[in-house]
Design a protein around this motif. Structure first.
Motif, PDB file in Angstrom:
ATOM      1  N   GLU A  30       0.830  -1.207   0.000  1.00 41.11           N
ATOM      2  CA  GLU A  30       0.000   0.000   0.000  1.00 41.11           C
ATOM      3  C   GLU A  30       0.865   1.258   0.000  1.00 41.11           C
ATOM      4  O   GLU A  30       0.534   2.255  -0.653  1.00 41.11           O
ATOM      5  N   LYS A  31       1.979   1.219   0.724  1.00 42.62           N
ATOM      6  CA  LYS A  31       2.888   2.364   0.722  1.00 42.62           C
ATOM      7  C   LYS A  31       3.444   2.616  -0.676  1.00 42.62           C
ATOM      8  O   LYS A  31       3.556   3.767  -1.113  1.00 42.62           O
ATOM      9  N   LYS A  32       3.794   1.531  -1.364  1.00 44.27           N
ATOM     10  CA  LYS A  32       4.307   1.689  -2.726  1.00 44.27           C
ATOM     11  C   LYS A  32       3.237   2.262  -3.642  1.00 44.27           C
ATOM     12  O   LYS A  32       3.520   3.119  -4.482  1.00 44.27           O
ATOM     13  N   ARG A  33       2.013   1.785  -3.506  1.00 47.33           N
ATOM     14  CA  ARG A  33       0.922   2.308  -4.337  1.00 47.33           C
ATOM     15  C   ARG A  33       0.748   3.807  -4.112  1.00 47.33           C
ATOM     16  O   ARG A  33       0.592   4.582  -5.059  1.00 47.33           O
ATOM     17  N   ARG A  34       0.745   4.195  -2.851  1.00 45.40           N
ATOM     18  CA  ARG A  34       0.555   5.612  -2.549  1.00 45.40           C
ATOM     19  C   ARG A  34       1.732   6.446  -3.047  1.00 45.40           C
ATOM     20  O   ARG A  34       1.551   7.569  -3.524  1.00 45.40           O
TER      21      ARG A  34
END
Length: 305
Positions: free
Chosen positions: A250-254
């Protein structure tokens, strides 16, 4: 300090193990009133302005920084529309000039400019600096620093990437305001002749300086505003509350989403600013000579223009 080494707060600090950062950037100590409901009390803890006395100074500084950024973003949206999006649609500097002149009174009048532009910007920068100093003071109190030697052993609060971009943007924006507002005021007594042609003439006569300054201002400014807005909206990668592999994903997506938005906004701004206004060409006649006089009046770089 007249205490034993085992009880020395500074010794305990040095022995601490660095842990993975919390997904919440503001410590619960500062924001505890947001995590837990305040205790019921019959006493009046508000001022005559309705401000709660139970809030810490950091809470007010964060709010001031947040809402001042909203006001300044509204101005920048209008400015981007006039200087980039409309030229991108018309594909012509002369055809875009009337739109700039039409909206200029809304943010360059003697009353509107201080309220819409200057005040939000000053509040945003000042509250950010004050928040950093306040957190530094709280750290010194928490670790019991009593003299200069103790204070030197305690690190300053870490400066985030968004804050670094903000400091850089402040300098670039100050230069932009000086060139487009202060210099015309000092030389010609006003900035009525400063328009899109003023910018296109600079690109035609001094392409290297103009391109570097414009690209740096747009790139740094858009990156700072995009990452800052993601924090205010709770969409920053550091605000992910899921742990493990799913949290890392999720951090990478954001991270990609925020940078993608920044790239799109900066690309649109540069497409109109560089692709249309920057290629508008040299202005002939007395207007062009006035522009050259303004360029030469710029400190430091003016001698080469």
């Amino acid at each position: 300090m007249n205490v034993a080494d085992d009880d020395d707060p500074l010794s305990r600090q040095r022995s601490m193990v660095e842990l993975e950062p919390s997904p919440v950037e503001d410590t619960p100590r500062e924001q505890k009133s947001d995590y837990f409901a305040p205790p019921t009390s019959t006493s009046n803890n508000t001022t005559f302005l309705g401000l709660s006395l139970s809030r810490s100074p950091s809470w007010y500084l964060i709010k001031a920084q947040k809402y001042s950024s909203y006001a300044f973003t509204a101005f920048l949206s209008m400015h981007m529309t006039n200087t980039s999006l409309i030229p991108l649609i018309t594909q012509s500097v002369p055809a875009s000039e009337p739109y700039l002149l039409l909206t200029r009174p809304y943010y360059q009048s003697p009353l509107a400019e201080p309220l819409v532009v200057a005040a939000p910007l000053l509040v945003h920068v000042a509250s950010g600096v004050a928040l950093r100093l306040y957190r530094r003071r709280e750290d010194l109190k928490m670790y019991g620093a009593e003299d200069r030697g103790d204070r030197r052993k305690i690190a300053w609060p870490k400066v985030s990437g968004t804050s670094k971009l903000g400091y850089a943007m402040t300098g670039l924006l100050a230069g932009h305001v000086f060139i487009n507002r202060v210099v015309p005021l000092l030389v010609h007594g006003g900035s009525s002749t400063v328009n899109l042609s003023y910018v296109s003439h600079a690109f035609a006569k001094h392409p290297a300086v103009s391109f570097f300054g414009f690209a740096a201002l747009i790139g740094v400014g858009v990156a700072h505003m995009t990452w800052g807005m993601s924090k205010w909206l709770g969409l920053a990668p550091t605000q992910v509350v899921v742990w493990g592999g799913e949290g890392r994903l999720e951090k990478k997506r954001r991270w990609w989403a925020v940078n993608g938005v920044a790239a799109v906004v900066a690309g649109l701004w540069m497409a109109g600013g560089l692709g249309v206004v920057g290629r508008g060409g040299e202005v002939k006649g007395w207007v062009g000579r006035e522009y050259e006089e303004l360029y030469r009046s710029i400190p430091i770089v003016g001698r080469w223009m």
